[in-house]
Design a protein around this motif. Structure first.
Motif, short mmCIF file in Angstrom:
data_model
loop_
_atom_site.label_atom_id
_atom_site.label_comp_id
_atom_site.label_asym_id
_atom_site.label_seq_id
_atom_site.Cartn_x
_atom_site.Cartn_y
_atom_site.Cartn_z
N ILE A 1 93.49 13.28 -64.45
CA ILE A 1 92.38 13.59 -66.02
C ILE A 1 91.31 14.37 -64.90
O ILE A 1 90.95 15.09 -65.92
N LEU A 2 91.23 14.84 -63.73
CA LEU A 2 90.50 15.08 -63.37
C LEU A 2 91.17 17.09 -63.30
O LEU A 2 90.22 17.42 -63.59
N LEU A 3 92.05 17.01 -63.40
CA LEU A 3 92.81 18.51 -63.27
C LEU A 3 92.56 19.12 -65.07
O LEU A 3 92.27 20.55 -64.69
N ASN A 4 92.92 18.05 -65.48
CA ASN A 4 93.22 18.36 -66.73
C ASN A 4 91.76 18.61 -67.72
O ASN A 4 91.08 19.58 -68.22
N THR A 5 90.48 18.22 -66.63
CA THR A 5 89.21 18.21 -67.04
C THR A 5 88.73 19.44 -66.47
O THR A 5 87.99 21.01 -66.54
N GLU A 6 89.02 19.60 -65.01
CA GLU A 6 89.11 21.26 -64.50
C GLU A 6 89.87 21.58 -65.19
O GLU A 6 88.67 23.24 -65.31
N ARG A 7 90.70 21.85 -65.93
CA ARG A 7 91.36 23.29 -66.84
C ARG A 7 90.30 22.90 -67.59
O ARG A 7 89.85 24.67 -68.43
N LYS A 8 89.77 22.98 -68.37
CA LYS A 8 88.87 22.14 -69.34
C LYS A 8 88.00 23.50 -69.29
O LYS A 8 87.19 23.89 -70.41
N LYS A 9 87.22 23.21 -68.24
CA LYS A 9 85.76 23.85 -68.06
C LYS A 9 86.35 25.01 -68.14
O LYS A 9 85.12 26.17 -67.89
N ILE A 10 86.81 25.37 -67.20
CA ILE A 10 87.31 26.72 -66.84
C ILE A 10 87.48 27.67 -68.02
O ILE A 10 86.45 28.34 -68.82
N GLN A 11 88.29 26.64 -69.36
CA GLN A 11 88.60 27.70 -70.41
C GLN A 11 86.86 27.43 -71.06
O GLN A 11 86.47 28.45 -71.73
N GLU A 12 86.53 26.93 -71.14
CA GLU A 12 85.49 26.68 -71.57
C GLU A 12 84.28 27.79 -70.89
O GLU A 12 83.67 28.85 -71.56
N LEU A 13 84.45 27.73 -69.97
CA LEU A 13 83.64 29.24 -69.19
C LEU A 13 84.00 30.53 -69.34
O LEU A 13 82.74 31.27 -69.41
N THR A 14 85.57 30.47 -69.65
CA THR A 14 85.79 32.18 -70.20
C THR A 14 85.09 31.85 -71.46
O THR A 14 85.18 33.46 -71.32
N HIS A 15 85.52 31.29 -72.34
CA HIS A 15 84.83 31.38 -73.47
C HIS A 15 82.87 32.16 -73.95
O HIS A 15 83.01 32.94 -74.14
N GLU A 16 82.64 31.24 -72.47
CA GLU A 16 81.54 31.75 -72.69
C GLU A 16 81.15 33.06 -71.73
O GLU A 16 79.93 33.56 -71.85
N GLY A 17 82.26 33.85 -71.07
CA GLY A 17 82.13 35.25 -70.48
C GLY A 17 81.37 34.98 -69.03
O GLY A 17 81.34 36.13 -68.31
N ILE A 18 81.59 33.54 -69.15
CA ILE A 18 80.97 33.20 -66.90
C ILE A 18 82.02 33.98 -66.48
O ILE A 18 82.03 34.50 -65.21
N ILE A 19 83.65 33.90 -66.69
CA ILE A 19 84.82 34.10 -65.86
C ILE A 19 84.95 34.76 -66.29
O ILE A 19 85.52 35.08 -67.99
N SER A 20 85.77 35.92 -66.11
CA SER A 20 86.88 36.74 -66.98
C SER A 20 88.07 35.95 -66.95
O SER A 20 88.29 35.50 -66.26
N GLU A 21 88.77 36.77 -68.02
CA GLU A 21 90.05 36.04 -68.22
C GLU A 21 90.65 36.38 -66.92
O GLU A 21 92.09 35.76 -67.18
N VAL A 22 90.86 37.76 -66.43
CA VAL A 22 92.19 37.88 -65.31
C VAL A 22 92.29 35.99 -63.91
O VAL A 22 92.69 35.99 -63.65
N ASP A 23 89.67 36.30 -64.01
CA ASP A 23 89.94 35.36 -62.59
C ASP A 23 90.21 34.23 -63.38
O ASP A 23 90.64 32.81 -62.90
N ALA A 24 90.67 33.20 -64.65
CA ALA A 24 90.35 32.22 -65.44
C ALA A 24 91.86 32.14 -65.66
O ALA A 24 92.82 31.24 -65.12
N GLU A 25 93.23 32.86 -65.96
CA GLU A 25 94.75 33.01 -65.65
C GLU A 25 94.64 32.71 -64.29
O GLU A 25 96.02 31.60 -64.07
N LYS A 26 93.85 33.23 -63.08
CA LYS A 26 94.81 32.40 -61.37
C LYS A 26 94.42 31.65 -61.52
O LYS A 26 95.26 30.23 -61.27
N LEU A 27 92.82 31.49 -61.57
CA LEU A 27 92.74 29.58 -61.88
C LEU A 27 92.89 28.77 -62.75
O LEU A 27 93.52 27.21 -61.54
N ILE A 28 93.29 28.71 -63.60
CA ILE A 28 94.10 27.67 -63.91
C ILE A 28 95.17 27.47 -64.20
O ILE A 28 96.06 26.65 -63.59
N GLU A 29 96.14 28.48 -63.22
CA GLU A 29 98.21 28.33 -62.61
C GLU A 29 97.22 27.71 -61.67
O GLU A 29 98.22 26.46 -61.02
#
Length: 683
Positions: free
Chosen positions: A639-667
């Motif tokens: 549950i926590l890992l899914n929540t972490e991934r969801k939050k990374i995706q939200e921050l990416t959509h808001e432009g706070i994290i770049s797509e390249v950095d987000a891909e690494k974090l999500i990976e």
């Protein structure tokens, strides 16, 4: 020359899609069905291809459409049909399809055979062309099958009734397979001098072809789902497989095993949409449906324009001399379909989910013929072993019937449904829907109040805004009393089912727990909706005795312990999911209730579900204390890992994290999720 032909086809595809997009935009908010307009557009384009054009560009455009109109019938059969059949079957509600399968099979097999026989008899009686019995049967098969491409395109535009849509769509999918099988047999009878087909041979061959088609579709589905289940959120591979495999099973069935390709594709799609749905990564499903919805739009646009082109270019004005025969055959097939469905009504009304008189009329009028019928006629038209006059006659009559059913039946379907009162929801559902609208309206009121307090929105013309708000619903008024209890309970069960799918999509429920809980809901929806009890869940919440007894055996002990642990995880997780869902329904129920007594009865039943889940969770902690820490830790981490991934995706959509950095974090997160899953399987 080959490159020139390729470029011309490319021009046709591009221009046809652009025309389809413009046409869809023009038809928005009109009563004209998109498929009907496309067919007419194709016929209009085909009718002007004889004119000489001076402009080089227009000449190239004309050449591309002329080339498209001369394409082989196999283009429709082997390029368009597998994808369109798969999309249609994949979008079906599988639980509803299974409940209605007896009705669908009755219409698609015996109904199709009777229509073929009656149409053959009509053509032998009416037409003056001295056809043989084999030719008449072949023609009867071609024009008796309702076409899934035409029917599905029409229904998705104008029908919001899931049961009626499933019945007509399911019949068109299955009788299409029946038609192709019978057509092949009767074409052999017509083209081969010494060919003899007995009734027993036809039945045996039909059974063989359908059975092998089902087996091929099921085997490919099973093997591919094992592979898909081993993937982890790889949308490219999962979507690509759903695109390739329908063509693979169609090819294997039709060319390798000489079975029914349509039946194979339908089997594959239904397994994917039903038990296989939880095998796909939750994040992929939304993209998967969008992909197939888009592909269906593109293929439908191309195929209806192609049908219009073929009809207008391959049939000259001389053929119009036989218009009276076409009119008689067209009227005849409508009468024949009416006779067959009315004859089956006593059975159809008692099996599956039943059938009303109003829906049977829509079933009769919705029997459109389309691309499949035309493709079969084109196969006849290009068969050199047949007489040229016979080929022209079959093509003319088939093309005429295709055009008439799509234009006449298709364009008037909305009117027919309105006259029968089927363009509106049933009375009980309408009252429940009005309650939902008020729920939305209440939310709008709250947002409106906040907007009125916004200092940057002080000049809003609120009366004008209020007049344009769609979801302010008036109370549903009906003179007669309507029993809404069944509809109310069905709505709550459907909301609970969607809750589980949402939890699965968020990664909060495993595929096994989701499958168990969804299955229980679908059983509860069978017949009269029943919130409590849930006997199928209690049945699956049992640890196999052999797993407990063999846990310490030297050879099978590790397998028995793994099975026991997996079952414990499923029990705990599904019980937790059921507990959360029952709490959600307890909160939702009052907002959808129409009567106090109705609400009290439902709340009592949902409370029993909640108590049942809570007792199971407490019993798990008491009876298996040695597993509690492992199971709860595994679920908490997931549950926590899914929540972490969801939050990374939200921050990416808001432009706070770049797509390249987000891909690494999500990976990194998904790698941990995959390791957590593997470790749980090894425990």
């Amino acid at each position: 020359m080959h490159m020139q032909m390729t470029l011309q086809l490319l021009v046709f595809f591009v221009v046809a899609i652009i025309l389809g997009i413009l046409l869809r935009r023009l038809l928005k908010n009109t009563a004209i069905p998109y498929s009907v307009a496309l067919l007419v557009l194709g016929m209009l384009i085909g009718s002007v291809l004889d004119y000489e054009l001076q402009s080089p560009f227009l000449h190239e455009l004309k050449s591309s459409f002329e080339l498209a109109s001369q394409l082989d019938a196999n283009l429709i059969m082997f390029i368009f049909l597998p994808a369109l059949v798969f999309e249609s079957a994949f979008s079906l509600e599988v639980h509803l399809f299974k409940r209605m399968f007896s009705q669908i099979a009755l219409l698609a097999i015996p109904g199709m055979v009777l229509c073929t026989l009656f149409t053959a008899a009509l053509s032998l009686t009416v037409l003056p062309w001295q056809w043989s019995i084999g030719t008449a049967l072949m023609f009867g098969t071609i024009v008796s099958a309702t076409d899934p491409v035409a029917v599905v395109a029409l229904l998705k535009e104008m029908c919001s009734r899931a049961r009626l849509q499933t019945l007509i769509e399911g019949e068109s999918l299955l009788n299409d397979g029946t038609a192709i099988v019978l057509f092949t047999l009767f074409l052999t009878l017509v083209t081969q001098v010494d060919a003899e087909l007995s009734t027993l041979h036809v039945i045996g061959e039909f059974t063989r072809v359908v059975s092998i088609g089902v087996i091929i579709g099921a085997l490919v589905a099973g093997v591919s789902l094992l592979f898909i289940g081993s993937l982890f959120n790889d949308s490219l591979i999962e979507i690509a497989l759903t695109l390739v495999l329908p063509y693979l099973v169609f090819y294997l069935s039709e060319h390798v095993f000489h079975a029914s390709g349509v039946v194979s594709v339908v089997t594959l799609a239904l397994i994917y949409a039903g038990p296989g749905r939880t095998r796909f990564s939750p994040e992929v499903m939304e993209h998967l449906h969008h992909f197939w919805h888009t592909l269906s739009f593109l293929f439908n646009t191309l195929i209806f324009i192609l049908v219009g082109l073929v009809v207008s270019t391959r049939l000259g004005l001389a053929d119009l001399a036989n218009w009276q025969y076409l009119a008689v055959i067209f009227a005849g097939i409508l009468v024949i379909r009416t006779m067959v469905i009315v004859g089956f009504m006593p059975i159809l009304a008692r099996i599956g989910i039943g059938l009303t008189k109003e829906k049977s009329i829509v079933l009769i009028w919705g029997g459109l013929r389309g691309a499949v019928s035309l493709a079969l006629a084109l196969i006849v038209a290009t068969n050199e072993s047949l007489d040229i006059q016979l080929r022209d006659q079959v093509l003319f009559l088939t093309a005429g019937i295709v055009v008439l059913t799509i234009v006449v039946n298709g364009s008037s379907m909305r009117f027919v449904m309105a006259k029968l009162g089927l363009d509106k929801l049933p009375k009980a559902k309408q009252k429940t829907f009005a309650k939902v609208q008020h729920k939305i309206a209440n939310e709008i009121v709250l947002v409106r109040e906040k907007l009125q307090q916004d200092e940057h929105l002080k000049s809003v013309n609120w009366p004008a805004v209020d007049n344009n708000i769609v979801t302010v619903a008036a109370p549903y008024k009906e003179e007669e009393s309507v029993d809404t209890q069944v509809e109310y309970q069905r709505k709550l069960l459907e909301s609970e089912r969607q809750f589980y799918w949402n939890q699965f999509a968020k990664g909060l429920l495993s595929k096994d727990a989701t499958h168990l809980l969804i299955g229980a809901i679908e059983r509860a929806l069978d017949g009269t909706p029943q919130i409590w009890p849930r006997p199928s869940i209690a049945k699956h919440w049992q640890i196999p005795k052999w797993a407990t007894q063999c846990a310490h055996f030297p050879i099978v002990g590790s397998y028995a312990r793994a099975t026991s642990y997996k079952q414990h995880v499923i029990i705990f997780e599904s019980a937790r999911g059921l507990f959360e869902a029952s709490r959600y329904i307890l909160e939702l129920a009052p907002s959808l209730s129409l009567e106090k007594a109705q609400l009290e009865e439902v709340l009592e039943q949902v409370s029993l579900v909640n108590q049942f889940a809570d007792n199971t969770l407490n019993g798990f902690r008491q009876n298996s204390p040695h597993l509690v820490e492992q199971v709860e830790s595994y679920l908490a981490l997931r549950i926590l890992l899914n929540t972490e991934r969801k939050k990374i995706q939200e921050l990416t959509h808001e432009g706070i994290i770049s797509e390249v950095d987000a891909e690494k974090l999500i990976e990194e997160v998904e790698l941990k999720m995959h390791e957590n899953k593997k470790q749980s399987q090894l425990l």
